[in-house]
Design a protein around this motif. Sequence first.
Motif, PDB file in Angstrom:
ATOM      1  N   ALA A 200      -0.046   2.981   9.170  1.00 63.75           N
ATOM      2  CA  ALA A 200      -1.213   3.715   9.644  1.00 63.75           C
ATOM      3  C   ALA A 200      -0.887   5.182   9.902  1.00 63.75           C
ATOM      4  CB  ALA A 200      -1.763   3.061  10.914  1.00 63.75           C
ATOM      5  N   VAL A 201       0.281   5.442  10.497  1.00 62.29           N
ATOM      6  CA  VAL A 201       0.698   6.825  10.744  1.00 62.29           C
ATOM      7  C   VAL A 201       0.883   7.569   9.427  1.00 62.29           C
ATOM      8  CG1 VAL A 201       2.565   8.261  11.645  1.00 62.29           C
ATOM      9  CG2 VAL A 201       1.728   6.330  12.988  1.00 62.29           C
ATOM     10  N   VAL A 202       1.497   6.913   8.445  1.00 60.67           N
ATOM     11  CA  VAL A 202       1.708   7.552   7.146  1.00 60.67           C
ATOM     12  C   VAL A 202       0.378   7.842   6.466  1.00 60.67           C
ATOM     13  CG1 VAL A 202       2.626   7.194   4.821  1.00 60.67           C
ATOM     14  CG2 VAL A 202       3.999   6.590   6.807  1.00 60.67           C
ATOM     15  N   PHE A 203      -0.557   6.900   6.522  1.00 62.08           N
ATOM     16  CA  PHE A 203      -1.865   7.132   5.912  1.00 62.08           C
ATOM     17  C   PHE A 203      -2.557   8.335   6.552  1.00 62.08           C
ATOM     18  CE2 PHE A 203      -2.092   2.254   5.257  1.00 62.08           C
ATOM     19  CZ  PHE A 203      -1.199   2.356   4.201  1.00 62.08           C
ATOM     20  N   ALA A 204      -2.500   8.409   7.887  1.00 61.10           N
ATOM     21  CA  ALA A 204      -3.115   9.534   8.586  1.00 61.10           C
ATOM     22  C   ALA A 204      -2.429  10.848   8.248  1.00 61.10           C
ATOM     23  CB  ALA A 204      -3.091   9.284  10.092  1.00 61.10           C
TER      24      ALA A 204
ATOM     25  N   PHE B  18       2.774  -1.374  -8.088  1.00 58.87           N
ATOM     26  CA  PHE B  18       2.031  -0.906  -9.251  1.00 58.87           C
ATOM     27  C   PHE B  18       0.708  -1.646  -9.385  1.00 58.87           C
ATOM     28  CE2 PHE B  18       1.197  -1.505 -13.866  1.00 58.87           C
ATOM     29  CZ  PHE B  18       0.806  -0.203 -14.150  1.00 58.87           C
ATOM     30  N   VAL B  19       0.726  -2.946  -9.129  1.00 61.25           N
ATOM     31  CA  VAL B  19      -0.520  -3.719  -9.165  1.00 61.25           C
ATOM     32  C   VAL B  19      -1.492  -3.209  -8.109  1.00 61.25           C
ATOM     33  CG1 VAL B  19      -1.532  -6.003  -8.857  1.00 61.25           C
ATOM     34  CG2 VAL B  19       0.607  -5.753 -10.114  1.00 61.25           C
ATOM     35  N   ALA B  20      -0.982  -2.924  -6.906  1.00 58.40           N
ATOM     36  CA  ALA B  20      -1.840  -2.392  -5.848  1.00 58.40           C
ATOM     37  C   ALA B  20      -2.464  -1.071  -6.272  1.00 58.40           C
ATOM     38  CB  ALA B  20      -1.030  -2.208  -4.563  1.00 58.40           C
TER      39      ALA B  20
ATOM     40  N   ALA C 286       0.826  -1.203   0.000  1.00 60.68           N
ATOM     41  CA  ALA C 286       0.000   0.000   0.000  1.00 60.68           C
ATOM     42  C   ALA C 286       0.862   1.256   0.000  1.00 60.68           C
ATOM     43  CB  ALA C 286      -0.926  -0.005   1.226  1.00 60.68           C
ATOM     44  N   LEU C 287       1.932   1.256   0.770  1.00 65.93           N
ATOM     45  CA  LEU C 287       2.851   2.407   0.783  1.00 65.93           C
ATOM     46  C   LEU C 287       3.469   2.632  -0.595  1.00 65.93           C
ATOM     47  CD1 LEU C 287       4.650   1.795   4.203  1.00 65.93           C
ATOM     48  CD2 LEU C 287       3.129   3.698   3.664  1.00 65.93           C
ATOM     49  N   ILE C 288       3.886   1.537  -1.227  1.00 69.97           N
ATOM     50  CA  ILE C 288       4.492   1.665  -2.558  1.00 69.97           C
ATOM     51  C   ILE C 288       3.444   2.113  -3.570  1.00 69.97           C
ATOM     52  CG2 ILE C 288       5.754   0.448  -4.373  1.00 69.97           C
ATOM     53  CD1 ILE C 288       6.673  -1.543  -2.192  1.00 69.97           C
TER      54      ILE C 288
ATOM     55  N   VAL D 192      -5.528   6.366  -9.515  1.00 70.66           N
ATOM     56  CA  VAL D 192      -5.691   7.786  -9.202  1.00 70.66           C
ATOM     57  C   VAL D 192      -6.305   7.997  -7.820  1.00 70.66           C
ATOM     58  CG1 VAL D 192      -5.849   8.565 -11.589  1.00 70.66           C
ATOM     59  CG2 VAL D 192      -7.916   7.825 -10.405  1.00 70.66           C
ATOM     60  N   SER D 193      -6.516   6.926  -7.081  1.00 74.03           N
ATOM     61  CA  SER D 193      -7.188   7.025  -5.792  1.00 74.03           C
ATOM     62  C   SER D 193      -6.277   6.546  -4.666  1.00 74.03           C
ATOM     63  CB  SER D 193      -8.473   6.188  -5.799  1.00 74.03           C
ATOM     64  OG  SER D 193      -9.009   6.061  -4.499  1.00 74.03           O
ATOM     65  N   PRO D 194      -5.834   7.445  -3.780  1.00 74.58           N
ATOM     66  CA  PRO D 194      -5.029   6.989  -2.640  1.00 74.58           C
ATOM     67  C   PRO D 194      -5.739   5.951  -1.768  1.00 74.58           C
ATOM     68  CG  PRO D 194      -4.789   9.356  -2.928  1.00 74.58           C
ATOM     69  CD  PRO D 194      -5.876   8.920  -3.861  1.00 74.58           C
ATOM     70  N   PRO D 195      -7.018   6.147  -1.396  1.00 76.07           N
ATOM     71  CA  PRO D 195      -7.685   5.076  -0.636  1.00 76.07           C
ATOM     72  C   PRO D 195      -7.751   3.771  -1.419  1.00 76.07           C
ATOM     73  CG  PRO D 195      -8.935   7.122  -0.480  1.00 76.07           C
ATOM     74  CD  PRO D 195      -7.890   7.341  -1.514  1.00 76.07           C
ATOM     75  N   GLY D 196      -7.932   3.882  -2.742  1.00 77.71           N
ATOM     76  CA  GLY D 196      -7.961   2.675  -3.563  1.00 77.71           C
ATOM     77  C   GLY D 196      -6.631   1.951  -3.552  1.00 77.71           C
ATOM     78  N   ALA D 197      -5.525   2.697  -3.553  1.00 74.23           N
ATOM     79  CA  ALA D 197      -4.200   2.074  -3.496  1.00 74.23           C
ATOM     80  C   ALA D 197      -3.996   1.365  -2.167  1.00 74.23           C
ATOM     81  CB  ALA D 197      -3.123   3.125  -3.707  1.00 74.23           C
ATOM     82  N   ILE D 198      -4.490   1.961  -1.087  1.00 75.60           N
ATOM     83  CA  ILE D 198      -4.368   1.329   0.228  1.00 75.60           C
ATOM     84  C   ILE D 198      -5.143   0.014   0.258  1.00 75.60           C
ATOM     85  CG2 ILE D 198      -4.896   1.574   2.680  1.00 75.60           C
ATOM     86  CD1 ILE D 198      -4.458   4.596   2.337  1.00 75.60           C
ATOM     87  N   VAL D 199      -6.391   0.058  -0.194  1.00 76.97           N
ATOM     88  CA  VAL D 199      -7.203  -1.159  -0.237  1.00 76.97           C
ATOM     89  C   VAL D 199      -6.572  -2.186  -1.175  1.00 76.97           C
ATOM     90  CG1 VAL D 199      -9.453  -2.100  -0.889  1.00 76.97           C
ATOM     91  CG2 VAL D 199      -9.326   0.069   0.341  1.00 76.97           C
TER      92      VAL D 199
END
Length: 293
Positions: free
Chosen positions: A151-155, A228-230, A22-24, A237-244
């Motif tokens: 989690a800290v980075v996402f926040a 890249f797959v994530a 997710a970070l990548i 184009v969606s940060p929440p989508g990349a996390i999921v």
Amino acid sequence: MTLWDQLVQYTASGLVVGGVYALIGLGFVIVYSVTRIINFAQGEFVMLGALLMVSFEQAGLGAGAALALTVAAVALVGALLQRVAIHPLASAPALAVLILTIGASIALRGMALIVWGTDPVALPAFSSGPPLHFLGATMVRQGLWVLAVAAVVFAALWFFFTRTYPGTAVRACAINARAARLMGIRVDRTYLLAFALSGALGAVAGAVVAPITYATYDMGLMLGLKGFVAATLGGLVSPPGAIVGGFLLGLLESYSAGLLSSAYKDAVAFIVLIVVLLVQVAGWLPWRVTEEA
């Protein structure tokens, strides 16, 4: 070990790996959203993060100071890549810029080979102690560090993009760069910031995963492709989508390795990518990985 215990173990392992993906993936999303460039040097940012973290730790720095220096150094590398290599190609075709990022990836890998050599290097865990046991699963303490740091980075990213002017400028450029320029936003500086952020995210991913796996000069290739797959799973184009997408990919890998065979572990990411692209071409997804996304 019962089937339930196995599933819990696979889930715990998948979440840890998914946090790294997710970070990548976020690094890919931030750059693509703003610049419409797929930066295939993202994996090398992860590699640099891991190897620099090891070097700073061997120099006697504590984990906190080493992490801060690592993030700053790789963010600088990302900014230099944008300013020195990509910025001069602002009017070039997208394919040319894509090939340039692949070339930058190879160059960074070669420099890492010269500096650190081919031998894998290890980084001590951020905190010592025996593995933790819960609900039938066993997790090394560094796994909790991966999830906590992620989690800290996402926040922090949520706060940056919603509560600060630079973050708002990045979002504005992602929505419509021309309109952002008309509103007085320095789009070129926003591009620079996007690459610096992607470098920082890659550095964090490399630093937290280094104690779990050995750091090597070529580790960024596979991690970058999986990130890249994530990002693609989330629409690119969606940060929440990349996390999921990162956590979903991590879980799929863990379940396939545990329930089928570890030989399929690395193939899962590419199977998922092919499926997503085929489904998208068929028009069955609500988002499309295009410049108009």
